[in-house]
Design a protein around this motif. Sequence first.
Motif, PDB file in Angstrom:
ATOM      1  N   ARG A   1      56.291  -7.599  42.597  1.00  0.00           N
ATOM      2  CA  ARG A   1      56.314  -8.730  43.462  1.00  0.00           C
ATOM      3  C   ARG A   1      54.839  -9.416  42.474  1.00  0.00           C
ATOM      4  O   ARG A   1      53.258  -8.636  42.745  1.00  0.00           O
ATOM      5  CB  ARG A   1      55.481  -8.469  44.954  1.00  0.00           C
ATOM      6  N   ILE A   2      54.757 -10.248  42.472  1.00  0.00           N
ATOM      7  CA  ILE A   2      53.692 -12.252  41.672  1.00  0.00           C
ATOM      8  C   ILE A   2      53.143 -12.378  42.415  1.00  0.00           C
ATOM      9  O   ILE A   2      53.758 -13.971  42.827  1.00  0.00           O
ATOM     10  CB  ILE A   2      53.840 -12.398  40.530  1.00  0.00           C
ATOM     11  N   SER A   3      52.336 -11.937  43.611  1.00  0.00           N
ATOM     12  CA  SER A   3      51.707 -13.173  44.586  1.00  0.00           C
ATOM     13  C   SER A   3      51.164 -14.228  44.394  1.00  0.00           C
ATOM     14  O   SER A   3      51.221 -15.111  45.114  1.00  0.00           O
ATOM     15  CB  SER A   3      51.363 -12.618  46.133  1.00  0.00           C
ATOM     16  N   GLY A   4      50.380 -14.185  43.672  1.00  0.00           N
ATOM     17  CA  GLY A   4      49.020 -15.257  42.791  1.00  0.00           C
ATOM     18  C   GLY A   4      49.414 -15.481  41.573  1.00  0.00           C
ATOM     19  O   GLY A   4      49.328 -14.373  40.951  1.00  0.00           O
ATOM     20  N   GLY A   5      47.910 -16.379  41.303  1.00  0.00           N
ATOM     21  CA  GLY A   5      47.525 -16.520  39.933  1.00  0.00           C
ATOM     22  C   GLY A   5      46.623 -17.567  40.001  1.00  0.00           C
ATOM     23  O   GLY A   5      45.979 -17.838  41.202  1.00  0.00           O
ATOM     24  N   ASN A   6      46.240 -18.190  38.835  1.00  0.00           N
ATOM     25  CA  ASN A   6      44.754 -18.920  38.339  1.00  0.00           C
ATOM     26  C   ASN A   6      45.683 -19.807  38.430  1.00  0.00           C
ATOM     27  O   ASN A   6      44.287 -21.189  39.633  1.00  0.00           O
ATOM     28  CB  ASN A   6      44.420 -18.376  37.134  1.00  0.00           C
ATOM     29  N   LYS A   7      46.812 -19.796  38.797  1.00  0.00           N
ATOM     30  CA  LYS A   7      46.991 -21.861  39.442  1.00  0.00           C
ATOM     31  C   LYS A   7      47.455 -21.804  40.807  1.00  0.00           C
ATOM     32  O   LYS A   7      47.206 -23.158  41.009  1.00  0.00           O
ATOM     33  CB  LYS A   7      48.008 -22.615  38.181  1.00  0.00           C
ATOM     34  N   SER A   8      48.125 -20.496  41.157  1.00  0.00           N
ATOM     35  CA  SER A   8      48.575 -20.879  42.594  1.00  0.00           C
ATOM     36  C   SER A   8      47.991 -19.909  43.594  1.00  0.00           C
ATOM     37  O   SER A   8      48.804 -18.469  43.543  1.00  0.00           O
ATOM     38  CB  SER A   8      49.908 -21.147  43.113  1.00  0.00           C
ATOM     39  N   PRO A   9      47.031 -19.415  44.096  1.00  0.00           N
ATOM     40  CA  PRO A   9      46.755 -17.822  44.451  1.00  0.00           C
ATOM     41  C   PRO A   9      47.126 -17.307  45.158  1.00  0.00           C
ATOM     42  O   PRO A   9      48.270 -18.106  46.020  1.00  0.00           O
ATOM     43  CB  PRO A   9      45.145 -18.349  44.908  1.00  0.00           C
ATOM     44  N   ALA A  10      47.967 -16.328  46.407  1.00  0.00           N
ATOM     45  CA  ALA A  10      48.366 -15.270  46.604  1.00  0.00           C
ATOM     46  C   ALA A  10      47.722 -16.151  47.639  1.00  0.00           C
ATOM     47  O   ALA A  10      46.202 -15.987  49.061  1.00  0.00           O
ATOM     48  CB  ALA A  10      47.759 -13.899  46.677  1.00  0.00           C
ATOM     49  N   ARG A  11      48.477 -16.190  49.108  1.00  0.00           N
ATOM     50  CA  ARG A  11      48.520 -17.054  50.000  1.00  0.00           C
ATOM     51  C   ARG A  11      49.535 -16.616  51.269  1.00  0.00           C
ATOM     52  O   ARG A  11      50.433 -16.437  50.479  1.00  0.00           O
ATOM     53  CB  ARG A  11      48.162 -18.516  50.364  1.00  0.00           C
ATOM     54  N   LYS A  12      49.692 -16.519  52.476  1.00  0.00           N
ATOM     55  CA  LYS A  12      50.727 -16.221  53.318  1.00  0.00           C
ATOM     56  C   LYS A  12      51.591 -17.724  53.515  1.00  0.00           C
ATOM     57  O   LYS A  12      51.006 -18.505  52.812  1.00  0.00           O
ATOM     58  CB  LYS A  12      50.419 -15.869  54.430  1.00  0.00           C
ATOM     59  N   GLY A  13      52.731 -18.046  53.485  1.00  0.00           N
ATOM     60  CA  GLY A  13      53.545 -18.525  53.857  1.00  0.00           C
ATOM     61  C   GLY A  13      54.483 -19.067  52.422  1.00  0.00           C
ATOM     62  O   GLY A  13      54.636 -20.196  52.438  1.00  0.00           O
ATOM     63  N   LYS A  14      54.220 -18.750  51.220  1.00  0.00           N
ATOM     64  CA  LYS A  14      54.440 -19.178  49.866  1.00  0.00           C
ATOM     65  C   LYS A  14      56.611 -18.420  50.286  1.00  0.00           C
ATOM     66  O   LYS A  14      56.443 -17.614  50.643  1.00  0.00           O
ATOM     67  CB  LYS A  14      54.232 -18.282  48.926  1.00  0.00           C
ATOM     68  N   PRO A  15      56.891 -19.540  50.208  1.00  0.00           N
ATOM     69  CA  PRO A  15      58.293 -19.320  49.787  1.00  0.00           C
ATOM     70  C   PRO A  15      58.115 -18.701  48.931  1.00  0.00           C
ATOM     71  O   PRO A  15      57.716 -18.150  48.206  1.00  0.00           O
ATOM     72  CB  PRO A  15      59.085 -20.975  49.506  1.00  0.00           C
ATOM     73  N   ALA A  16      59.618 -17.664  48.890  1.00  0.00           N
ATOM     74  CA  ALA A  16      59.645 -15.921  47.899  1.00  0.00           C
ATOM     75  C   ALA A  16      61.442 -16.262  47.825  1.00  0.00           C
ATOM     76  O   ALA A  16      62.256 -16.930  48.418  1.00  0.00           O
ATOM     77  CB  ALA A  16      59.564 -15.133  49.098  1.00  0.00           C
ATOM     78  N   VAL A  17      61.158 -15.104  46.489  1.00  0.00           N
ATOM     79  CA  VAL A  17      62.160 -15.374  45.000  1.00  0.00           C
ATOM     80  C   VAL A  17      62.485 -14.375  44.663  1.00  0.00           C
ATOM     81  O   VAL A  17      62.004 -13.716  44.066  1.00  0.00           O
ATOM     82  CB  VAL A  17      62.257 -17.175  44.311  1.00  0.00           C
ATOM     83  N   LEU A  18      63.349 -13.714  44.756  1.00  0.00           N
ATOM     84  CA  LEU A  18      64.009 -12.247  44.651  1.00  0.00           C
ATOM     85  C   LEU A  18      64.678 -12.866  42.951  1.00  0.00           C
ATOM     86  O   LEU A  18      66.445 -13.529  43.074  1.00  0.00           O
ATOM     87  CB  LEU A  18      65.068 -11.525  45.626  1.00  0.00           C
ATOM     88  N   LEU A  19      64.299 -11.869  41.178  1.00  0.00           N
ATOM     89  CA  LEU A  19      65.255 -12.552  40.270  1.00  0.00           C
ATOM     90  C   LEU A  19      66.118 -11.445  40.200  1.00  0.00           C
ATOM     91  O   LEU A  19      65.319 -10.134  40.528  1.00  0.00           O
ATOM     92  CB  LEU A  19      63.911 -12.320  39.399  1.00  0.00           C
ATOM     93  N   LEU A  20      67.492 -11.454  39.731  1.00  0.00           N
ATOM     94  CA  LEU A  20      67.893  -9.791  39.155  1.00  0.00           C
ATOM     95  C   LEU A  20      68.918  -9.834  37.628  1.00  0.00           C
ATOM     96  O   LEU A  20      69.380 -11.077  37.434  1.00  0.00           O
ATOM     97  CB  LEU A  20      69.346  -9.921  40.717  1.00  0.00           C
TER      98      LEU A  20
END
Length: 453
Positions: free
Chosen positions: A99-118
Amino acid sequence: MKFDVIRVSVVVIACQLALAQRFPSLQFTKPIRVCKEHQPLQTNVSTDPFACTKEQDLNSRVKDLDADKNIVQISQENGYLIDSYNVTTSDGYILTLFRISGGNKSPARKGKPAVLLLHGWGNSCEAWIALPNNKNIVYMLADGGWDVWLGNFRGSSFSLLHKTLNANKDLKYWDFTFHEMGLFDFPPMLDQVRTISGLDKIFVIGHSQGVSSFMVAASELPGINEKIHAAFLLAPVVYIGGAYDTFVPPLLSIINTPGEDLLYRIVQGRIQLRNPRLLFSALRIEPHDICQSQVLKCGLCDLNALIPNVFNPSQMNYTNIPRIVSKLPDYGTIKSALHYGQIVRSCSFRYYDRGTRENIKRYGTKEPPSYNLKRVKTPIFLYYAEQDAWVTPPDIQRLARALPSDTLIDVVRVNDDTFNHLDFVVARDANVLVYKPLIQMMIKFNNRIKTGV
């Protein structure tokens, strides 16, 4: 005597596959096909085997410092917050998700839409970062404010554990195809993403075999559809009756013959593609040297001859080959490859054919049943490539007709006549041709959900 026959048979099969790949003109006698074969659009793309050396000379010796690092190291060193989670399937396979929940450009926070890559066949989740960090879809999504999850199906290098079986010792471990990935792997991965993210529904992006597994789950497990906002499916390997990759003729030559079981047993259920370092070490070559003139004689740079018809040479960034070589190959599962061969030959998307007697025992019919795609209720976006040697435009049309009309939202052709199957993860312009418009569509779809429009 029996061992000698097996050994000779394996050598014949291996040589046929190898020669068909290295010399596409050696197609051998083509097995009977049910589907009409597709004739690809003719283009003027050069297949110059020395293109990589010429381009490398123009770009000098470019060394990708991330080529030998794994996804955790690359993510952390570039300011992304990455975590790993294990899930156990109902049949005992232990899978890893990142899981990559955030980074420098978009810090981790609750409520982000989630996407699963297969990921696709012969890959792990690292295939999604085969392109440089500013061009691959993983970090583009993370920078754009998405909660990014990377799945690893059973048999990939991050998901080799099992409650009772040993992947290195027990052949039974490898007795699965994308069918089991869809029925047993995808549901717990999906639920893990929903649980940790706190969301009822998420988005899904799949490539190649990842799409096959998703379609199995969505058609066989109706409740799955209620947990997904929408699925964006790249090079969807579902109907592949028109496939013309050079692996197809030799593969079809053993379909529905004792050669299937023979190949499975001899190679112990899988093809080890994961560690190119072993080959480099044996040849005394560093990854960043792979396209230099001194290694041309080894054929390592001549990708068009090694894996023809699956990527477009004009879309290949040859200075990025060290990273592609270290991220794209993984374990290729034999049963899945055989299952795809059966699908090509039968011109249908159906269960694994185990022979009349076993089919009757398992399915109650002589022929394996087809997956009922009319049960798929998740909003679907299909992305296809004109030159895809596995999923041809007529196959895409057939898939579009098979899906419910209110389920299929859009069918998108990549705006490049030369785009091919692996270009979705390795093409130099994939970020512009595929990822940016796809992410824009996801944002638009997500905004509609939030506003209730």
